[in-house]
Design an enzyme around this catalytic site. Structure first.
Site, short mmCIF file in Angstrom:
data_model
loop_
_atom_site.label_atom_id
_atom_site.label_comp_id
_atom_site.label_asym_id
_atom_site.label_seq_id
_atom_site.Cartn_x
_atom_site.Cartn_y
_atom_site.Cartn_z
CG ASN A 1 -1.83 1.06 1.51
OD1 ASN A 1 -2.91 0.83 2.05
ND2 ASN A 1 -1.50 2.27 1.18
CD GLU B 1 -2.55 2.11 8.59
OE1 GLU B 1 -2.03 1.14 9.19
OE2 GLU B 1 -3.33 1.96 7.63
CG ASP C 1 -8.25 4.13 2.67
OD1 ASP C 1 -8.03 4.44 1.50
OD2 ASP C 1 -7.47 4.36 3.59
CD GLU D 1 -6.21 13.69 1.83
OE1 GLU D 1 -6.79 13.85 2.90
OE2 GLU D 1 -5.63 12.64 1.54
O1 LIG Z 1 -4.15 6.24 7.46
C1 LIG Z 1 -5.34 5.91 6.86
C2 LIG Z 1 -5.18 5.46 5.43
O2 LIG Z 1 -4.43 6.45 4.71
C3 LIG Z 1 -4.09 6.16 3.36
O3 LIG Z 1 -5.18 6.34 2.47
C4 LIG Z 1 -5.37 7.58 1.88
O4 LIG Z 1 -4.18 8.24 1.48
C5 LIG Z 1 -3.38 7.57 0.48
C6 LIG Z 1 -2.22 8.48 0.17
O5 LIG Z 1 -2.64 9.63 -0.53
C7 LIG Z 1 -4.21 7.21 -0.76
O6 LIG Z 1 -3.45 6.38 -1.59
C8 LIG Z 1 -5.50 6.50 -0.37
O7 LIG Z 1 -6.30 6.34 -1.51
C9 LIG Z 1 -6.25 7.36 0.67
O8 LIG Z 1 -7.47 6.78 1.02
C10 LIG Z 1 -3.56 4.72 3.19
O9 LIG Z 1 -3.43 4.40 1.83
C11 LIG Z 1 -4.45 3.71 3.88
O10 LIG Z 1 -3.95 2.42 3.75
C12 LIG Z 1 -4.49 4.09 5.36
O11 LIG Z 1 -5.17 3.12 6.09
#
Ligand SMILES: OC[C@H]1O[C@H](O[C@H]2O[C@H](CO)[C@@H](O)[C@H](O)[C@H]2O)[C@H](O)[C@@H](O)[C@@H]1O
Length: 582
Positions: free
Chosen positions: A193, A269, A303, A500
């Site tokens: 991820n 996390e 998510d 974002e």
């Molecule tokens: O910490 C919570 C979640 O954060 C991430 O997800 C979000 O940010 C990422 C980076 O920009 C993005 O790829 C993703 O689509 C977003 O929802 C992380 O990827 C999750 O695994 C994590 O649990």
């Protein structure tokens, strides 16, 4: 029995065990991710000894202050793994800027080009020497992070970051990022991820093979492809082996891909968030099922979202109704079909005939399965499929259009598909949204839901439509691109920041919701705007025909202004028209 599955990783500091549980459940930081990104001062063994000392001193009942003191004494702050770095390939005035006619947008794009300097990261040698002291996964080459709390690479974000870097002519940085990902596939057999050990049991939408295509379009280095083709085979194989199932549909067995999870425990996390959510369930088994759903949702990149809720056959509910592992997603299947097509092309160029036919067969199977199971002539678009009810999920998502972007449909019948899809966009009244394409029509408070609008989803829809070459689709693409660029620019004028995610209902509206505050930076947002300005810079202006964009009713801030309320009403009408309200 899911409690027998491995944890997110072996580390008893960062992935599982009493130390992680005690610190994360104490809620020391506003954001749970802060703790798991900290460096330990001494070895994991000594840190654990100090933890157990603290626990016995406090009769296993430490106060929040005891736990904070333990963390202060044993951990260095988050971000300790990086040294100062200025990309040597950064340049002041990359060529694509010349394509942008509007002077305000031109100036803005130049500022976006500067942002790579803030978002670049290089790891200290110390990380390579003592990886046990960090949660970050060591990679050789410097890279670009999304920004804010996201201090590591993210798999699918990297695709749009690399698009932007190539427009900025930062070829070494772009290639370095791809090389890092390739080295990770060689080491772990897949791409996690993100670049932390606590992400090691799940991936994200598979875009490495398309990232290599971006490099090939830029430099066409056949030797590079030859050198890394086996690693790409391995990445593709990981998805086919671990993420596919057979669906029986109208007498046919169709191989389809889905997001999954094979680990136990909450996300390190977001540990407290997950444990608190699991309190709704009374058995360990049910709690573990929820954790698996949360992690599978994180793997999807969405998510969290009502896209993954199943409650009495609808998309209503909340996180306790997550059923990602019961839904066949359009986008993942479209992307894998595209991966297979690219792998077929790569092997053909490398004259590996056998491999090329192997990928051709997989590609053709995906094409057939996507059309059989996910395409719906009456709706005019592709839809996710529920394995629970063996029925389509007729709800609006930008991902419904992803086969257009990925080219995972029969081009010989392009007019048919494009006409139906354009009709679908009219039906869901896509033109009423001032700030971009919403993620869903459900207002749940989750971040991958209405009214949020995400950069990768705008890109997927806009490029999907634009690349068809069909006049109506191209008109839609230009309109959607104009709205997105203007809305991002409005926020930039207010905050001098890229976010974002944004608000689809308000020109210049900020995104919100979910489990952390909206982040700035921001890797994929910059890459998407740069790509759109590269393509539409000759026709998009910061102001519309009636004056400046700001004068035309923009509302700033996270709250829903008058424009938002009107759009919220309109979206209900759009949902009714599309038959998507439950
Ligand atoms: O910490 C919570 C979640 O954060 C991430 O997800 C979000 O940010 C990422 C980076 O920009 C993005 O790829 C993703 O689509 C977003 O929802 C992380 O990827 C999750 O695994 C994590 O649990």
């Amino acid at each position: 029995d899911r409690s027998k599955l491995p944890p997110a990783c072996d580390s008893m500091i960062y992935c599982h065990g009493p130390l992680l549980n005690t610190v994360q459940m104490a809620g020391l930081y506003n954001d749970s991710k802060t703790f798991v990104d900290m460096k330990i001062k001494m070895s994991p063994k000594i840190t654990l000894e100090h933890f157990y000392d603290m626990m016995s001193r406090t009769d296993s009942n430490p106060t929040k202050a005891d736990i904070q003191e333990f963390v202060n004494q044993n951990f260095d702050p988050e971000g300790s793994e990086f040294e100062d770095w200025r990309p040597s390939d950064w340049k002041h005035n990359p060529g694509f800027l010349a394509k942008i006619k509007d002077p305000l947008l031109h100036k803005w794009a130049s500022a976006l080009n500067d942002l790579w300097l803030d978002l670049g990261r290089k790891m200290k040698e110390a990380v390579k020497e003592s990886p046990d002291l960090y949660s970050i996964i060591y990679v050789e080459q410097p890279f670009i992070v999304p920004g804010g709390r996201f201090r590591e690479f993210y798999y699918w974000d990297s695709y749009w970051i690399i698009k932007g870097l190539l427009l900025s002519e930062m070829r070494t940085t772009a290639k370095g990022m791809v090389n890092n990902l390739l080295s990770i596939v060689d080491r772990y057999g897949f791409i996690p991820n993100g670049g932390r050990i606590y992400y090691l049991m799940r991936s994200q939408p598979p875009l490495l093979i398309p990232m290599v295509q971006l490099l090939m379009e830029d430099t066409d280095d056949l030797e590079y492809l030859r050198e890394h083709i086996h690693t790409l085979d391995k990445e593709f194989d990981y998805w086919m082996t671990n993420h596919t199932i057979e669906v029986n549909h109208e007498g046919k067995k169709l191989k389809m891909a889905m997001y999954m999870d094979n680990s136990q425990g909450p996300r390190p996390e977001s540990y407290k968030e997950d444990v608190d959510c699991a309190r709704h369930f009374d058995t360990t088994e049910k709690k573990e099922e929820l954790y698996a759903e949360l992690k599978a949702a994180a793997e999807s990149g969405w998510d969290f979202s009502s896209r993954w809720f199943i409650l009495n056959g609808t998309n209503k509910g909340n996180l306790t109704n997550l059923k990602v592992r019961s839904i066949i997603p359009v986008d993942l299947n479209a992307i894998l079909c595209w991966n297979a097509q690219l792998m077929m092309e790569y092997h053909t160029r490398l004259q590996n005939e056998e491999k090329a036919s192997y990928y051709r067969r997989i590609h053709d199977d995906f094409m057939e399965a996507i059309e059989e199971l996910l395409w719906h002539e009456d709706v005019g678009v592709w839809l996710d499929y529920s394995l629970e009810s063996s029925r389509r999920r007729d709800y609006f998502y930008p991902s419904n259009l992803s086969p257009l972007w990925a080219g995972s449909y029969d081009k010989a019948r392009k007019d048919y598909f494009v006409n139906r899809v354009v009709n679908y966009l009219d039906k869901v009244k896509m033109d009423i949204f001032e700030g971009g394409i919403p993620t869903t029509f459900e207002h749940t408070g989750e971040q991958w839901d209405y009214p949020n609008a995400w950069p990768p989803l705008q890109y997927i829809v806009i490029m999907g439509l634009a690349n068809t070459g069909h006049p109506e689709a191209m008109r839609y693409a230009t309109e959607l691109a104009t709205k997105w660029v203007r809305s991002n620019f409005e926020v930039w004028k207010q905050k001098a920041a890229m976010l974002e995610k944004y608000d689809a209902t308000i020109l210049g509206g900020l995104g919100g919701g979910g489990e952390y505050v909206v982040q700035t930076g921001f890797g994929w947002s910059n890459g998407v705007v740069m790509s759109l300005l590269n393509r539409y810079g000759d026709v998009i202006s910061a102001a519309d025909n009636f004056g400046t964009a700001a004068e035309s009713g923009a509302v700033y801030g996270a709250g829903v202004g008058a424009g938002g309320v009107v759009t919220a009403l309109l979206v209900v009408l759009a949902s009714l028209a599309a038959g998507t309200l439950g």
